[in-house]
Enzyme design. Structure first.
Site, PDB file in Angstrom:
ATOM      1  CD  GLU A  55      -1.225   0.009   3.712  1.00  0.00           C
ATOM      2  OE1 GLU A  55      -0.735   0.035   4.851  1.00  0.00           O
ATOM      3  OE2 GLU A  55      -2.446  -0.039   3.513  1.00  0.00           O
ATOM      4  CD  GLU A  56      -0.767   7.176  -0.639  1.00  0.00           C
ATOM      5  OE1 GLU A  56      -0.496   8.358  -0.374  1.00  0.00           O
ATOM      6  OE2 GLU A  56      -1.906   6.796  -0.975  1.00  0.00           O
ATOM      7  CG  HIS A  91     -23.445   8.505  13.746  1.00  0.00           C
ATOM      8  ND1 HIS A  91     -23.777   9.611  14.492  1.00  0.00           N
ATOM      9  CD2 HIS A  91     -24.601   7.803  13.598  1.00  0.00           C
ATOM     10  CE1 HIS A  91     -25.069   9.571  14.803  1.00  0.00           C
ATOM     11  NE2 HIS A  91     -25.589   8.481  14.265  1.00  0.00           N
ATOM     12  CG  ASP A 105      -7.822  -0.407  14.766  1.00  0.00           C
ATOM     13  OD1 ASP A 105      -7.460   0.434  15.607  1.00  0.00           O
ATOM     14  OD2 ASP A 105      -7.090  -1.344  14.406  1.00  0.00           O
ATOM     15  CG  HIS A 144     -20.973   8.344  18.053  1.00  0.00           C
ATOM     16  ND1 HIS A 144     -19.830   8.818  17.443  1.00  0.00           N
ATOM     17  CD2 HIS A 144     -22.004   9.025  17.504  1.00  0.00           C
ATOM     18  CE1 HIS A 144     -20.161   9.739  16.549  1.00  0.00           C
ATOM     19  NE2 HIS A 144     -21.475   9.884  16.575  1.00  0.00           N
ATOM     20  CB  CYS A 146     -23.712  13.534  17.543  1.00  0.00           C
ATOM     21  SG  CYS A 146     -24.557  12.032  17.034  1.00  0.00           S
ATOM     22  CB  CYS A 150     -23.045  13.642  13.682  1.00  0.00           C
ATOM     23  SG  CYS A 150     -21.675  12.541  14.078  1.00  0.00           S
TER      24      CYS A 150
END
Length: 201
Positions: A55-56, A91, A105, A144, A146, A150
């Site tokens: 990958e980059e 979300h 992650d 979570h 907001c 969101c």
């Protein structure tokens, strides 16, 4: 099989990130969105380890915007634009998949992300099973918070939904009649356990 799974997870998350980018593009003031970089599987027949991923290279400060299980508090996630947009992306995916899938992650340099994880419910989602525990989904929903992004996307507050579900469950439990009340209210013929269960459910 490990490297194939790694490619499968990251490139699946990348497709969700593309859909997210397309949805926020018309929103005035939203700005740049996180990009999950592609990862490629290569075959090296002459090597002792014949399969590898490429990958980059990301140059700069590497930051974890969201940890796998959602328990750890990361201030860079809360305070930086990239961190807030990563949380909004999580979300958005959660809402789009009706709570069946979560990209987690999230980490990388600036808005470029790599080595992400995906959590799905135990049964999977549309034939896809993630590489993270499904408990991460419940933890995300509970923790979570907001942010302005969101709100710009019109995403529903998970905290309100979570509280409503808990309140509804506790109300149902409180309103269930006790056995003495049932005996007084239900005619003799309907008092058999089978009839009682079916009438309550």
């Amino acid at each position: 099989s490990i490297v194939i799974q790694e490619c499968y997870v990251q490139n699946t998350a990348r497709e969700y990130a593309k859909l997210y980018a397309a949805e926020v593009e018309p929103l005035e003031g939203f700005g740049e969105v996180p990009e999950i970089i592609p990862i490629f599987l290569i075959h090296r027949p002459a090597n002792n380890i014949p399969y590898a991923t490429v990958e980059e290279e990301l140059v700069g400060e590497f930051v974890k915007y969201s940890v796998k299980d959602g328990k750890e508090v990361n201030f860079l996630r809360r305070e930086s634009e990239a961190g807030q947009k990563c949380c909004t992306f999580q979300h958005w995916v959660y809402e789009k998949t009706n709570g069946n899938l979560l990209v987690t992650d999230l980490q990388g340099v600036g808005m470029k992300l790599t080595d992400v994880g995906i959590a799905t419910l135990a049964k999977g989602y549309k034939g896809f099973k993630g590489n993270c525990s499904f408990s991460f989904i419940e933890q995300f929903r509970a923790l979570h918070q907001c942010n302005e992004y969101c709100e710009m996307l019109g995403l529903k507050s998970l905290r309100t939904t979570h509280q409503k579900q808990r309140k509804a469950t506790s109300t149902k439990i409180k309103n269930l009649p006790n056995s003495s009340t049932v005996k007084k209210m239900v005619p003799k013929k309907a008092r058999e356990p089978r009839d009682f269960i079916s009438s309550e459910h």
